[in-house]
Motif scaffolding. Structure first.
Motif, short mmCIF file in Angstrom:
data_model
loop_
_atom_site.label_atom_id
_atom_site.label_comp_id
_atom_site.label_asym_id
_atom_site.label_seq_id
_atom_site.Cartn_x
_atom_site.Cartn_y
_atom_site.Cartn_z
N LEU A 1 0.83 -1.11 -0.17
CA LEU A 1 -0.12 -0.01 0.01
C LEU A 1 1.05 1.20 0.10
O LEU A 1 0.69 2.16 -0.67
CB LEU A 1 -0.85 0.07 1.13
N GLY A 2 1.96 1.22 0.97
CA GLY A 2 2.72 2.43 1.01
C GLY A 2 3.51 2.66 -0.19
O GLY A 2 3.53 3.98 -0.91
N MET A 3 3.77 1.61 -1.23
CA MET A 3 4.48 1.93 -2.23
C MET A 3 3.69 2.28 -3.40
O MET A 3 4.25 3.38 -4.24
CB MET A 3 5.29 0.45 -2.61
N ILE A 4 2.41 2.03 -3.42
CA ILE A 4 1.61 2.76 -4.32
C ILE A 4 1.43 4.07 -4.13
O ILE A 4 1.40 4.88 -4.96
CB ILE A 4 0.32 1.87 -4.32
N CYS A 5 1.07 4.51 -2.58
CA CYS A 5 0.92 5.85 -2.23
C CYS A 5 2.18 6.73 -2.50
O CYS A 5 2.20 7.57 -3.19
CB CYS A 5 0.66 6.01 -0.99
N PRO B 1 -6.54 -5.08 -1.97
CA PRO B 1 -6.65 -3.58 -1.45
C PRO B 1 -7.15 -3.44 -0.05
O PRO B 1 -7.60 -4.39 0.45
CB PRO B 1 -7.64 -2.88 -2.53
N TYR B 2 -6.25 -2.57 0.80
CA TYR B 2 -6.74 -2.45 2.13
C TYR B 2 -7.66 -1.05 2.27
O TYR B 2 -7.48 -0.05 1.58
CB TYR B 2 -5.60 -2.11 3.08
N LYS B 3 -9.09 -1.30 2.87
CA LYS B 3 -9.98 -0.42 2.71
C LYS B 3 -9.48 0.96 3.97
O LYS B 3 -9.35 0.40 5.02
CB LYS B 3 -11.38 -0.64 3.09
N ILE B 4 -9.07 2.06 3.36
CA ILE B 4 -8.49 3.15 4.28
C ILE B 4 -9.79 4.19 4.36
O ILE B 4 -10.17 4.57 3.29
CB ILE B 4 -7.46 4.11 3.85
N THR C 1 -7.33 5.32 -1.99
CA THR C 1 -8.78 5.06 -1.71
C THR C 1 -9.70 5.20 -2.95
O THR C 1 -10.42 4.23 -3.21
CB THR C 1 -9.35 5.99 -0.71
N GLU C 2 -9.36 6.10 -3.90
CA GLU C 2 -10.16 6.27 -4.88
C GLU C 2 -9.89 5.15 -5.90
O GLU C 2 -10.56 4.50 -6.61
CB GLU C 2 -9.92 7.61 -5.72
N LEU C 3 -8.75 4.48 -5.88
CA LEU C 3 -8.04 3.71 -7.01
C LEU C 3 -8.84 2.07 -6.52
O LEU C 3 -9.12 1.57 -7.49
CB LEU C 3 -6.57 3.60 -6.72
N ILE D 1 1.69 0.49 -10.08
CA ILE D 1 0.24 0.26 -9.60
C ILE D 1 -0.34 -1.17 -10.13
O ILE D 1 -0.81 -1.83 -9.32
CB ILE D 1 -0.75 1.51 -9.91
N GLN D 2 -0.23 -1.27 -11.32
CA GLN D 2 -0.93 -2.48 -11.87
C GLN D 2 -0.19 -3.78 -11.53
O GLN D 2 -0.97 -4.84 -11.07
CB GLN D 2 -0.90 -2.38 -13.49
N TYR D 3 1.26 -3.71 -11.25
CA TYR D 3 1.87 -5.03 -10.77
C TYR D 3 1.62 -5.20 -9.39
O TYR D 3 1.09 -6.33 -9.11
CB TYR D 3 3.35 -4.70 -11.13
#
Length: 354
Positions: A261-265, A294-297, A350-352, A285-287
């Protein structure tokens, strides 16, 4: 495989742990102790007994598993056990376990009687590619990860892929996140190679190359004053969300899941503030999303997550510090961002996944 020479010690890759036996035969320790948790006592200690049948004169110190137990109270328990077993300054502590055991065991050894020798025998994929090299020891305090610790090098590290057979798929995925990080910050060709495999197909050669990448960085910067900070890519936000999850979720995120999650952000922040292209952001992101759920924040959790970030060790003069990519395979450090910019990355994630 040829041992990797690190900062005054060697990292051995040996499935049957023959090198560990040789190390012990060539040493003259007064006492030998194993620090384990309940899981490694059950699944990993039998392998030690199988491969090292002559090693029978040791004591076991066992702690409860889990990041929530990597704290001063459990560390006091380790020290007390060492005292009860009459451990002197010529004793050896063998840390047999994942990152919690290697972090806390290294810290306990580095401070007991002002320091006794220890070696690391990492048993999870995460600890083999991350905690095995660099000499970081530490425990958590309150809600802050690894805030108390030392830089103390082990006498040796012994990595055996045999231990990975005891892990479930979720644990393997968690460790794979650190491998992906190594490709993103330092080796674009390696990242491309990783995209062709699944985490459960990780090989000894991949583990070896990840350790090589990390070792090269820590040799150049052993005390994290410069380039070693690039190893924190994904961790500023990842650690904060991991801490939030530990406090609030019945089934908390594993470290690698929070790191993903942190790497995507932080890839998003790299695109917005450090020159990472839109194409490479999409590729990352795709990889990562193809591996990790996903984790719901919830937006209501943002203040707590930000507060955890404000206590991060990488901060300077109240500013929150990041390591951010310029492109896949290259990373900058000491980049400080404002709270609104960081919140934008959480909203993006979150939107992603909405």
């Amino acid at each position: 495989m040829t041992p990797i020479q690190s900062n005054g010690y060697a990292v051995f890759f040996d499935n049957e742990l023959k090198e560990l036996q040789i190390f012990l035969d060539n040493s003259n320790y007064s006492k030998v102790f194993f620090l384990t948790d309940m899981n490694t006592s059950e699944h990993c200690l039998p392998l030690i007994n199988q491969f090292l049948p002559l090693l029978d004169n040791y004591d076991i110190i066992e702690v409860d598993p889990g990041e929530e137990n990597k704290n001063i109270d459990y560390c006091i328990g380790v020290w007390q056990n060492l005292l009860d077993f009459d451990a002197d300054r010529n004793s050896l502590l063998i840390n047999l376990g994942g990152g919690v055991i290697t972090d806390m065991g290294g810290f306990a050894a580095s401070t007991y009687k002002r320091g006794i020798d220890f070696i690391q025998v990492p048993t999870t994929l995460l600890s083999q590619v991350d905690a095995s090299v660099g000499g970081k020891t530490g425990i958590d305090m309150g809600n802050i990860k690894n805030i108390i610790g030392t830089f103390t090098q082990p006498k040796a590290v012994f990595i055996s892929a045999e231990f990975l057979n005891s892990l479930d798929e979720r644990q393997i995925q968690s460790g794979f996140a650190e491998i992906v990080k190594h490709g993103l910050i330092a080796d674009k060709a390696y990242f491309s190679q990783l995209k062709e495999i699944k985490p459960k197909s990780v090989t000894s050669e991949i583990i070896y190359h990840s350790v090589e990448i990390k070792n090269k960085v820590v040799l150049e910067d052993p005390f994290e004053k410069g380039i070693r900070k690039t190893l924190n890519f994904g961790h500023t936000i990842g650690h904060a969300v991991e801490t939030y999850s530990l406090k609030n979720d019945k089934k908390p995120l594993l470290h690698g899941e929070a790191l993903a999650l942190g790497m995507i952000c932080e890839a998003y922040l790299s695109n917005q503030h450090n020159g990472l292209s839109e194409e490479e952001l999409t590729e990352i992101i795709q990889y990562i999303s193809s591996i990790f759920s996903p984790y719901k924040i919830k937006s209501g959790s943002y203040p707590d997550i930000m507060n955890f970030m404000k206590n991060d060790k990488k901060n300077n003069n109240g500013e929150i510090g990041f390591a951010l990519l310029t492109e896949i395979g290259k990373c900058d450090f000491n980049i400080y961002l404002e709270e609104k910019q960081i919140l934008d990355s959480l909203s993006f994630y979150t939107e992603l996944n909405s």
